[in-house]
Design a protein around this motif. Structure first.
Motif, PDB file in Angstrom:
ATOM      1  N   GLU A 107       0.830  -1.205   0.000  1.00 26.43           N
ATOM      2  CA  GLU A 107       0.000   0.000   0.000  1.00 26.43           C
ATOM      3  C   GLU A 107       0.866   1.258   0.000  1.00 26.43           C
ATOM      4  OE1 GLU A 107      -2.588  -0.554   3.342  1.00 26.43           O
ATOM      5  OE2 GLU A 107      -3.805  -2.053   2.287  1.00 26.43           O
ATOM      6  N   THR A 108       1.934   1.252   0.767  1.00 23.97           N
ATOM      7  CA  THR A 108       2.859   2.390   0.800  1.00 23.97           C
ATOM      8  C   THR A 108       3.513   2.591  -0.561  1.00 23.97           C
ATOM      9  OG1 THR A 108       3.291   2.024   3.145  1.00 23.97           O
ATOM     10  CG2 THR A 108       4.906   3.324   1.934  1.00 23.97           C
ATOM     11  N   LEU A 109       3.947   1.485  -1.179  1.00 25.17           N
ATOM     12  CA  LEU A 109       4.587   1.571  -2.488  1.00 25.17           C
ATOM     13  C   LEU A 109       3.603   2.021  -3.567  1.00 25.17           C
ATOM     14  CD1 LEU A 109       6.831  -1.584  -2.267  1.00 25.17           C
ATOM     15  CD2 LEU A 109       7.631   0.784  -2.436  1.00 25.17           C
ATOM     16  N   GLU A 110       2.358   1.544  -3.479  1.00 24.17           N
ATOM     17  CA  GLU A 110       1.352   1.975  -4.455  1.00 24.17           C
ATOM     18  C   GLU A 110       1.120   3.489  -4.345  1.00 24.17           C
ATOM     19  OE1 GLU A 110      -2.016  -0.527  -3.710  1.00 24.17           O
ATOM     20  OE2 GLU A 110      -1.167  -2.190  -4.849  1.00 24.17           O
ATOM     21  N   LYS A 111       1.104   4.005  -3.129  1.00 20.36           N
ATOM     22  CA  LYS A 111       0.950   5.438  -2.924  1.00 20.36           C
ATOM     23  C   LYS A 111       2.137   6.202  -3.536  1.00 20.36           C
ATOM     24  CE  LYS A 111      -0.522   8.530   0.745  1.00 20.36           C
ATOM     25  NZ  LYS A 111      -0.803   8.651   2.170  1.00 20.36           N
ATOM     26  N   ALA A 112       3.336   5.687  -3.316  1.00 15.43           N
ATOM     27  CA  ALA A 112       4.536   6.309  -3.909  1.00 15.43           C
ATOM     28  C   ALA A 112       4.475   6.259  -5.429  1.00 15.43           C
ATOM     29  CB  ALA A 112       5.797   5.613  -3.385  1.00 15.43           C
ATOM     30  N   PHE A 113       4.022   5.128  -5.953  1.00 11.85           N
ATOM     31  CA  PHE A 113       3.880   4.982  -7.404  1.00 11.85           C
ATOM     32  C   PHE A 113       2.958   6.043  -7.973  1.00 11.85           C
ATOM     33  CE2 PHE A 113       1.485   3.279 -11.004  1.00 11.85           C
ATOM     34  CZ  PHE A 113       2.507   2.968 -11.870  1.00 11.85           C
ATOM     35  N   MET A 114       1.830   6.230  -7.302  1.00  7.44           N
ATOM     36  CA  MET A 114       0.864   7.220  -7.788  1.00  7.44           C
ATOM     37  C   MET A 114       1.417   8.639  -7.710  1.00  7.44           C
ATOM     38  SD  MET A 114      -1.459   5.438  -8.997  1.00  7.44           S
ATOM     39  CE  MET A 114      -2.624   6.724  -9.392  1.00  7.44           C
ATOM     40  N   SER A 115       2.292   8.905  -6.767  1.00  8.67           N
ATOM     41  CA  SER A 115       2.882  10.244  -6.684  1.00  8.67           C
ATOM     42  C   SER A 115       3.825  10.509  -7.846  1.00  8.67           C
ATOM     43  CB  SER A 115       3.607  10.438  -5.349  1.00  8.67           C
ATOM     44  OG  SER A 115       4.818   9.717  -5.326  1.00  8.67           O
ATOM     45  N   LEU A 116       4.386   9.442  -8.435  1.00 12.26           N
ATOM     46  CA  LEU A 116       5.252   9.607  -9.598  1.00 12.26           C
ATOM     47  C   LEU A 116       4.473   9.735 -10.898  1.00 12.26           C
ATOM     48  CD1 LEU A 116       8.102   7.030  -8.909  1.00 12.26           C
ATOM     49  CD2 LEU A 116       8.285   9.507  -8.846  1.00 12.26           C
ATOM     50  N   ALA A 117       3.275   9.174 -10.909  1.00 10.97           N
ATOM     51  CA  ALA A 117       2.491   9.149 -12.148  1.00 10.97           C
ATOM     52  C   ALA A 117       1.907  10.516 -12.471  1.00 10.97           C
ATOM     53  CB  ALA A 117       1.369   8.138 -12.019  1.00 10.97           C
TER      54      ALA A 117
END
Length: 85
Positions: A75-85
């Motif tokens: 969940e933390t990584l998915e949030k980080a991923f979305m911040s890059l997108a």
């Protein structure tokens, strides 16, 4: 979650290249180079930085499946991923 440095070699190599690009951009600024050239180099550095981020996140997501705290890490990584997108 810890990721072995060897698993992130490609991302590290890319970041080292970005570091060199940024130094080149600063030099171009100091030399008063053309805005178009500066923007081209900034765009290239930005793209490389984003790709390094995606590489780190995707490697982390792949490791989550074997991690006892996998769901929280994912969940933390998915949030980080979305911040890059």
């Amino acid at each position: 979650m810890q990721i072995e440095p060897t698993e992130l070699k490609a991302a590290r190599d890319r970041l080292v290249r970005v570091q060199g690009q940024i130094g080149g951009i600063v030099k171009m600024l100091d030399e008063g180079r053309d805005c178009t050239e500066l923007l081209t180099q900034l765009s290239a550095a930005s793209t490389a930085l984003t790709r390094a981020g995606f590489t780190i996140i995707s490697t982390g997501m792949a490791k989550c499946g074997n991690d006892p705290e996998g769901k929280a890490n994912r969940e933390t990584l998915e949030k980080a991923f979305m911040s890059l997108a």
